[in-house]
Write a protein that holds these residues in place. Structure first.
Motif, mmCIF file in Angstrom:
data_model
loop_
_atom_site.group_PDB
_atom_site.id
_atom_site.type_symbol
_atom_site.label_atom_id
_atom_site.label_comp_id
_atom_site.label_asym_id
_atom_site.label_seq_id
_atom_site.Cartn_x
_atom_site.Cartn_y
_atom_site.Cartn_z
ATOM 1 N N PRO A 30 0.840 -1.205 0.000
ATOM 2 C CA PRO A 30 0.000 0.000 0.000
ATOM 3 C C PRO A 30 0.872 1.250 0.000
ATOM 4 O O PRO A 30 1.843 1.322 0.767
ATOM 5 N N PRO A 31 0.555 2.237 -0.831
ATOM 6 C CA PRO A 31 1.387 3.444 -0.942
ATOM 7 C C PRO A 31 1.582 4.135 0.399
ATOM 8 O O PRO A 31 2.641 4.713 0.642
ATOM 9 N N ILE A 32 0.569 4.043 1.263
ATOM 10 C CA ILE A 32 0.660 4.733 2.555
ATOM 11 C C ILE A 32 1.843 4.214 3.358
ATOM 12 O O ILE A 32 2.439 4.946 4.145
ATOM 13 N N ALA A 33 2.190 2.952 3.140
ATOM 14 C CA ALA A 33 3.302 2.352 3.878
ATOM 15 C C ALA A 33 4.616 3.065 3.602
ATOM 16 O O ALA A 33 5.572 2.933 4.356
ATOM 17 N N LEU A 34 4.672 3.805 2.488
ATOM 18 C CA LEU A 34 5.914 4.504 2.138
ATOM 19 C C LEU A 34 6.028 5.869 2.795
ATOM 20 O O LEU A 34 7.093 6.480 2.793
ATOM 21 N N ILE A 35 4.913 6.365 3.335
ATOM 22 C CA ILE A 35 4.901 7.750 3.811
ATOM 23 C C ILE A 35 5.988 8.027 4.865
ATOM 24 O O ILE A 35 6.758 8.979 4.682
ATOM 25 N N PRO A 36 6.112 7.200 5.908
ATOM 26 C CA PRO A 36 7.156 7.519 6.911
ATOM 27 C C PRO A 36 8.550 7.610 6.300
ATOM 28 O O PRO A 36 9.300 8.558 6.586
ATOM 29 N N LEU A 37 8.879 6.655 5.431
ATOM 30 C CA LEU A 37 10.195 6.658 4.785
ATOM 31 C C LEU A 37 10.386 7.918 3.943
ATOM 32 O O LEU A 37 11.438 8.576 3.989
ATOM 33 N N VAL A 59 -7.001 5.407 -6.812
ATOM 34 C CA VAL A 59 -5.977 5.055 -5.828
ATOM 35 C C VAL A 59 -5.246 6.313 -5.357
ATOM 36 O O VAL A 59 -4.981 6.509 -4.172
ATOM 37 N N CYS A 60 -4.936 7.190 -6.302
ATOM 38 C CA CYS A 60 -4.206 8.428 -6.039
ATOM 39 C C CYS A 60 -4.975 9.299 -5.045
ATOM 40 O O CYS A 60 -4.411 9.809 -4.085
ATOM 41 N N TRP A 61 -6.241 9.421 -5.276
ATOM 42 C CA TRP A 61 -7.086 10.268 -4.431
ATOM 43 C C TRP A 61 -7.166 9.704 -3.020
ATOM 44 O O TRP A 61 -7.032 10.433 -2.038
ATOM 45 N N ALA A 62 -7.353 8.387 -2.915
ATOM 46 C CA ALA A 62 -7.444 7.760 -1.601
ATOM 47 C C ALA A 62 -6.138 7.961 -0.825
ATOM 48 O O ALA A 62 -6.149 8.256 0.377
ATOM 49 N N THR A 63 -5.024 7.808 -1.529
ATOM 50 C CA THR A 63 -3.721 7.959 -0.884
ATOM 51 C C THR A 63 -3.474 9.401 -0.468
ATOM 52 O O THR A 63 -2.899 9.674 0.581
ATOM 53 N N LEU A 64 -3.948 10.320 -1.289
ATOM 54 C CA LEU A 64 -3.773 11.748 -0.995
ATOM 55 C C LEU A 64 -4.331 12.082 0.379
ATOM 56 O O LEU A 64 -3.667 12.709 1.203
ATOM 57 N N VAL A 65 -5.560 11.645 0.612
ATOM 58 C CA VAL A 65 -6.199 11.992 1.872
ATOM 59 C C VAL A 65 -5.390 11.426 3.034
ATOM 60 O O VAL A 65 -5.129 12.112 4.022
ATOM 61 N N ALA A 66 -4.929 10.176 2.879
ATOM 62 C CA ALA A 66 -4.120 9.570 3.942
ATOM 63 C C ALA A 66 -2.848 10.375 4.178
ATOM 64 O O ALA A 66 -2.479 10.658 5.320
ATOM 65 N N ALA A 67 -2.197 10.775 3.090
ATOM 66 C CA ALA A 67 -0.952 11.543 3.216
ATOM 67 C C ALA A 67 -1.206 12.874 3.906
ATOM 68 O O ALA A 67 -0.417 13.298 4.753
#
Lengths: 262, 273
Positions: B124-131, B207-215
């Motif tokens: 999941p793209p969100i998993a990359l956010i901390p890194l 997918v991009c939109w969903a990830t945006l909100v999480a980011a």
């Protein structure tokens, strides 16, 4: 001067899971310009393989094919191909399909000239009312007429047809056979036509080549000495019936041999 | 169909009338569906099924929307979110088209990359956010990288799968008419890929939109997600719910736009009725 097609000692062997399969062995045939050749035989006799070799889609493992004096080394616009699955481009309209070949670098013509040719062949195959329709709106027979017009537009010397009417219903097939002969009356081509139908072959061909399977080879060449133009009515003449029966008996025999072996 | 000249006019009129009726029917159900949601929302507050203190009324959410539009903060948030999606989606899709062609075309590249692609695709793209925050800080760069990544993989898979499943018969037909390799590519392969590229866009945009909100929920000063975090911190329920509604509404609108483009570009395709 057109020199027709020379098939010289062509052999084709595939390597498959179950070892080597000899699809064709020592096939030789000379086809004079303007002839209509039908290839018939049991499935697995290599008739489609032979057609694909003439078209240049396959390279034979031995022997060679010459079309109009030039050795076949790949597909080209001197040999039009009509496929059983139509292969009309679904993203183009009827008119754009017929014009396709003429817009390619290999056969580009001045716009006005190309337009006139496209008009001519759309009319010839009787699709004048449908030139702006997409293929999804057409019946199978109409799609196949688009494919024929598209091949004709680039003016090939040879027309290669792989069971072109095989997917059509009986009535449409009959009509398409008559149309094809009419079109050929107006614009003569050398035709090599693969079919399962003995009656179709007898009606269309000037010579019927019966092939045998395992390995695929020419079993017998039967001339159909009935003059063109041939109307549908000739199918009931004693001469037609006699020739058809003769071809049928050879095909049946080959079919039986193959069944007994397999 | 734009070109129906070969059809009988009577039949085409009937067809158009039927289509219009179907459209009205669809619009009606669409409104009714959301109307139902509003009714459930209000009645459950009125009946005390949900705590009115924890969940605002429709009116309060609308009020918050109007107030934020007045002072311009809603526009700022939406603009920030939109720009992030637009930039990242474009980067992701362009890269996916280019890489998709390389992977679909060259067997070696495909065999080599397929396992890795499947690994990254299921991450999941969100998993990359901390890194990414450690790499690029909490500024725009880290968000753009994560979102481009989110857009890239689903599109890549759709495009190269489409390329390997192309019908070889059209290529044969083209070659028999004398087409060169470049002409085969431009005039036979590309047109067949257009519908798949649009599908890829649709999937990626979602997918991009969903990830945006999480980011934005994790780290951002502006954007719809940031707006929601701020509302949460100050226990302001109306803007929080407004954020949720906006996220859903915007993704519906974006999908509708892509579908409209899709219909135009693929008029030639046979569709299931």
């Amino acid at each position: 001067m057109d020199q027709g097609i020379r098939i010289d000692n062509v052999g084709m062997t595939y390597s498959g899971l179950s070892g080597q399969v000899e699809a064709l062995r020592a096939v030789s045939l000379a086809i004079t310009p303007g002839e209509f050749i039908c290839l018939v035989g049991p499935s697995g006799c290599g008739k489609t393989t032979l057609l694909n070799i003439i078209a240049g889609f396959l390279t034979p493992t031995c022997g060679a094919v010459e079309v109009n004096g030039r050795r076949v080394q790949g597909p080209g616009p001197d040999r039009g191909v009509v496929f059983q699955q139509y292969a009309v481009f679904p993203w183009l309209t009827v008119r754009e399909n017929v014009a396709f070949g003429l817009t390619l670098g290999a056969n580009r013509l001045p716009r006005a000239e190309a337009d006139a040719i496209v008009d001519h062949f759309i009319q010839l195959v009787g699709l004048g009312d449908f030139e702006h329709a997409y293929p999804k709106e057409l019946s199978g027979g109409m799609k196949q007429r688009v494919a024929i017009a598209r091949s004709y537009a680039v003016n090939p010397a040879v027309l290669l047809m792989d069971e072109p009417f095989g997917a059509l219903d009986a009535q449409t097939r009959q009509f398409m056979q008559e149309s094809l002969l009419q079109i050929l009356e107006q614009e003569r081509k050398t035709v090599v036509f693969v079919t399962h139908g003995v009656e179709e072959a007898t009606y269309l061909a000037s010579r019927v080549v019966v092939m045998a399977a395992r390995p695929g080879r020419i079993r017998e060449i039967i001339p159909v000495e009935i003059p063109y133009p041939r109307l549908a009515e000739i199918k009931t003449t004693p001469e037609f019936v006699r020739i058809r029966a003769r071809i049928d008996s050879v095909v049946r025999e080959e079919f039986r041999k193959q069944r007994d072996r397999g | 169909m734009a070109n129906a000249s070969h059809r009988a006019p009577a039949a085409s009129l009937l067809y158009r009338r039927q289509r219009r009726r179907e459209r009205w029917e669809k619009t009606g159900y669409f409104m009714a569906s959301f109307g139902m949601l509003l009714v459930i929302w209000e009645t459950s507050r009125a009946l005390g099924i949900i705590n009115p203190l924890l969940f605002p009324s429709v009116g309060a959410v609308l009020e918050s929307c109007v107030a934020q539009l007045r002072d311009g903060s809603l526009q700022t948030h939406m603009y920030a979110s939109f720009m992030r999606v637009l930039v990242s989606f474009t980067i992701g899709i362009v890269l996916a088209v280019v890489c998709g062609f390389l992977i679909g075309w060259f067997r070696v590249v495909r065999m080599l990359l397929d396992p890795v692609i499947n690994f990254f695709r299921s991450l999941p793209p969100i998993a990359l956010i901390p890194l990414m925050i450690i790499f690029f800080g909490i500024g725009e760069t880290s968000k753009i990288v994560v979102l481009s990544y989110a857009a890239f993989f689903p599109a890549l898979v759709v495009i190269y799968q489409a390329l390997v499943s192309l019908e070889p018969i059209y290529i044969r037909a083209g070659k028999a008419l004398g087409a060169s390799n470049l002409e085969i590519f431009r005039r036979i392969i590309l047109p067949q890929l257009v519908p798949h590229i649009i599908t890829a866009c649709r999937v990626s945009l979602g997918v991009c939109w969903a990830t945006l909100v999480a980011a934005e929920l994790i780290a951002a000063q502006r954007g719809i997600g940031a707006m929601m975090v701020e509302a949460q911190n100050f226990f302001q329920m109306p803007p929080l719910v407004l954020g949720i509604l906006l996220i859903g509404a915007i993704s519906l609108v974006m999908d509708a736009i892509v579908r409209l483009i899709e219909r135009r570009a693929t008029a030639w395709q046979e569709k299931m009725p």
